[in-house]
Design a protein around this motif. Sequence first.
Motif, short mmCIF file in Angstrom:
data_model
loop_
_atom_site.label_atom_id
_atom_site.label_comp_id
_atom_site.label_asym_id
_atom_site.label_seq_id
_atom_site.Cartn_x
_atom_site.Cartn_y
_atom_site.Cartn_z
N ASP A 10 0.80 -1.23 0.00
CA ASP A 10 0.00 0.00 0.00
C ASP A 10 0.83 1.28 0.00
N GLY A 11 2.15 1.17 -0.09
CA GLY A 11 3.00 2.36 -0.09
C GLY A 11 3.38 2.83 1.30
N ASN A 12 2.77 2.25 2.34
CA ASN A 12 3.08 2.62 3.73
C ASN A 12 3.71 1.46 4.48
N GLY A 13 4.29 0.51 3.76
CA GLY A 13 4.94 -0.62 4.39
C GLY A 13 4.00 -1.77 4.73
N ILE A 14 2.75 -1.67 4.32
CA ILE A 14 1.78 -2.73 4.57
C ILE A 14 1.58 -3.51 3.27
N ASP A 15 1.70 -4.82 3.36
CA ASP A 15 1.51 -5.69 2.20
C ASP A 15 0.15 -6.35 2.35
N ARG A 16 -0.73 -6.14 1.40
CA ARG A 16 -2.09 -6.68 1.48
C ARG A 16 -2.29 -7.73 0.39
N VAL A 17 -3.18 -8.66 0.66
CA VAL A 17 -3.59 -9.63 -0.35
C VAL A 17 -5.05 -9.32 -0.67
N TRP A 18 -5.32 -9.09 -1.95
CA TRP A 18 -6.67 -8.80 -2.41
C TRP A 18 -7.19 -9.99 -3.21
N VAL A 19 -8.48 -10.21 -3.16
CA VAL A 19 -9.14 -11.25 -3.96
C VAL A 19 -10.28 -10.56 -4.70
#
Length: 169
Positions: A152-161
């Motif tokens: 997300d650009g803020n160091g958070i890695d997300r998984v989207w479905v």
Amino acid sequence: KFWNTITWSNLGPPLYTGPQLAGINLGTAVVSIALNPQMQPTVAHVEDVGGVRSVKVSGYDSQSSTWILAGAKKASGDSPAGEPSITVIEGLAYVAFVESGVNGTYVQVRRFAENTWQRVGAPIAAPQGTVPKAPYLVGIGKLPYVAFRQPDGNGIDRVWVAAFAPPAP
């Protein structure tokens, strides 16, 4: 029980024998495989096409022991693309990949129907300045679903479905 196999057998010649894909990590050049309704492998792979990293799909023809390109051209557009994932839904090959263009980086999904690559819905946009990674495509029933990583650009890695929702008839 286990298989007691001595060797592996190559299916036809190599799919790609072109120039090395310079300046990319091997994760971008990932290869993905699925089985068509005839239980023959279909492979999505990355190639250098005119100096552009591109996604192509080839199916194996067991009678001639060769790989046949799906369509007359690549599955991706004219921008650099990679990280393909392939599935087969109702006999049609679907491929998801990451493509970078002037307006950002997207997850694209296309299907091979009527001897051409057709876009499946709009590109799945990444937030400005971020790059989606590692799409994984599956068919559930008659619909494609894609999961992908998105920092997300803020160091958070997300998984989207995301599930494809076709327009109502």
